[in-house]
Enzyme design. Structure first.
Site, PDB file in Angstrom:
ATOM      1  N   ASP A   7      40.698 -64.905  -3.872  1.00  0.00           N
ATOM      2  CA  ASP A   7      39.501 -64.100  -3.628  1.00  0.00           C
ATOM      3  C   ASP A   7      38.711 -64.070  -4.932  1.00  0.00           C
ATOM      4  O   ASP A   7      39.015 -63.285  -5.834  1.00  0.00           O
ATOM      5  CB  ASP A   7      39.900 -62.700  -3.175  1.00  0.00           C
ATOM      6  CG  ASP A   7      38.710 -61.777  -2.935  1.00  0.00           C
ATOM      7  OD1 ASP A   7      37.561 -62.256  -3.014  1.00  0.00           O
ATOM      8  OD2 ASP A   7      38.939 -60.577  -2.672  1.00  0.00           O
ATOM      9  N   GLY A   9      35.607 -63.113  -6.874  1.00  0.00           N
ATOM     10  CA  GLY A   9      34.446 -62.236  -6.845  1.00  0.00           C
ATOM     11  C   GLY A   9      33.453 -62.587  -7.927  1.00  0.00           C
ATOM     12  O   GLY A   9      33.598 -63.583  -8.645  1.00  0.00           O
ATOM     13  N   ASN A  10      32.447 -61.763  -8.068  1.00  0.00           N
ATOM     14  CA  ASN A  10      31.435 -61.985  -9.096  1.00  0.00           C
ATOM     15  C   ASN A  10      31.973 -61.721 -10.488  1.00  0.00           C
ATOM     16  O   ASN A  10      31.517 -62.328 -11.463  1.00  0.00           O
ATOM     17  CB  ASN A  10      30.227 -61.082  -8.827  1.00  0.00           C
ATOM     18  CG  ASN A  10      29.414 -61.544  -7.649  1.00  0.00           C
ATOM     19  OD1 ASN A  10      28.932 -62.660  -7.613  1.00  0.00           O
ATOM     20  ND2 ASN A  10      29.272 -60.673  -6.652  1.00  0.00           N
ATOM     21  N   ASP A 109      32.645 -62.815   1.411  1.00  0.00           N
ATOM     22  CA  ASP A 109      33.638 -61.753   1.307  1.00  0.00           C
ATOM     23  C   ASP A 109      33.399 -60.662   2.337  1.00  0.00           C
ATOM     24  O   ASP A 109      34.349 -60.135   2.943  1.00  0.00           O
ATOM     25  CB  ASP A 109      33.681 -61.175  -0.108  1.00  0.00           C
ATOM     26  CG  ASP A 109      32.318 -60.715  -0.610  1.00  0.00           C
ATOM     27  OD1 ASP A 109      31.278 -61.068  -0.015  1.00  0.00           O
ATOM     28  OD2 ASP A 109      32.290 -59.997  -1.641  1.00  0.00           O
ATOM     29  N   THR A 186      29.273 -33.656 -19.872  1.00  0.00           N
ATOM     30  CA  THR A 186      28.647 -34.928 -19.497  1.00  0.00           C
ATOM     31  C   THR A 186      29.659 -35.915 -18.937  1.00  0.00           C
ATOM     32  O   THR A 186      29.380 -36.615 -17.950  1.00  0.00           O
ATOM     33  CB  THR A 186      27.926 -35.542 -20.711  1.00  0.00           C
ATOM     34  OG1 THR A 186      26.919 -34.622 -21.146  1.00  0.00           O
ATOM     35  CG2 THR A 186      27.266 -36.860 -20.352  1.00  0.00           C
TER      36      THR A 186
END
Length: 257
Positions: A7, A9-10, A109, A186
């Site tokens: 698989d 991916g990017n 995908d 934050t």
């Protein structure tokens, strides 16, 4: 038969080795792993399991473009002596009909995850793939892909805040947030706010699909998460869902049986 599934991916790639000759409905997973971001095919060391199990077939889901596909094909051919099979999106496959007019524009995908969801159970579903981007694909009970949505993933949103603000430069946490209560500093505001954004989209789309199913008399839709951040988001979601680690790779058995 031993099959290596990839698989790509990017950002990164993961893999698993399966054995389809056990007689069980689902293949036995012999080994699994992943690669660090970058061109893993240029790394001198390959997973030991690839040599140990000597797969007879290699099935690949690749969303990283033609150049990466060529590199993977060349590397796998040289290393294992096997010509890899790359999944493609087609107008119809495995009882599922693609919503895109030009099916080649749909990420493979996404297609594989939807096919796997339908193969698991031919019923309505919302499939959420949580990678560099988060994709949400709707599936009807009759196998009609209903289209979907694409939004930035958690890492992408965090990098945008880090790059384009002065006071909101927060590094990724060591562990997922235990709560989505409003942050009082934050760091907590960012770490909790990013999942809230993604889950807000997921829950709205799920509710719309559930309403559509109720009107049409279909069963309530399933909610399936996959992708690297799916394991983080699934337990935080207010809708009943599950994380399926190998959903995309499960779809390879449908496109490339």
């Amino acid at each position: 038969m031993k099959i290596l599934e990839l698989d790509q991916g990017n950002t990164r790639a993961k893999w698993r080795l399966i054995d389809t000759g056990t007689g069980a409905t689902d293949p036995a997973v012999l080994a699994r792993g992943g690669f660090a971001p970058g061109p893993w095919w240029e790394v001198s060391e390959t997973p030991a399991a690839w040599g140990e199990y000597a797969p007879q077939r290699v099935r690949v889901a690749n969303v990283a473009g033609a150049t990466v596909e060529q590199s993977i094909a060349s590397h796998v051919q040289q290393l294992l002596g096997v010509q890899p099979e790359f999944a493609r999106v087609t107008p119809e496959c495995g009882g599922v009909r693609c919503a895109y007019r030009d099916e080649s524009k749909l990420g493979v995908d996404r297609w594989l995850a939807v096919l796997a969801a339908y193969r698991r159970r031919p019923a309505p579903a919302l499939v959420v793939d949580c990678g560099s981007a988060v994709t949400l694909d709707l599936l009807g009970g009759d196998g009609q892909h209903l289209g979907g949505y694409i939004v930035p993933g958690l890492g992408l949103m965090r990098r945008a805040l880090y790059s384009d603000t002065d006071a909101v430069k927060v590094a990724p946490p060591d562990s997922p947030p235990a709560s989505l209560d409003p942050g009082c500093n934050t760091r907590d505001a960012v770490d909790r706010g990013l999942p809230v954004m993604v889950l807000g989209a997921v829950e709205r789309v799920y509710d719309e699909l559930a309403h559509r199913c109720a009107v049409s008399g279909d069963a309530s839709p399933r909610l399936l998460f996959c992708g690297g951040d799916g394991e983080i988001l699934a337990p935080l979601c207010d809708r009943p869902g599950e994380w399926v680690a190998d959903l995309v790779m499960e779809g390879l058995a449908v496109t490339n049986p």
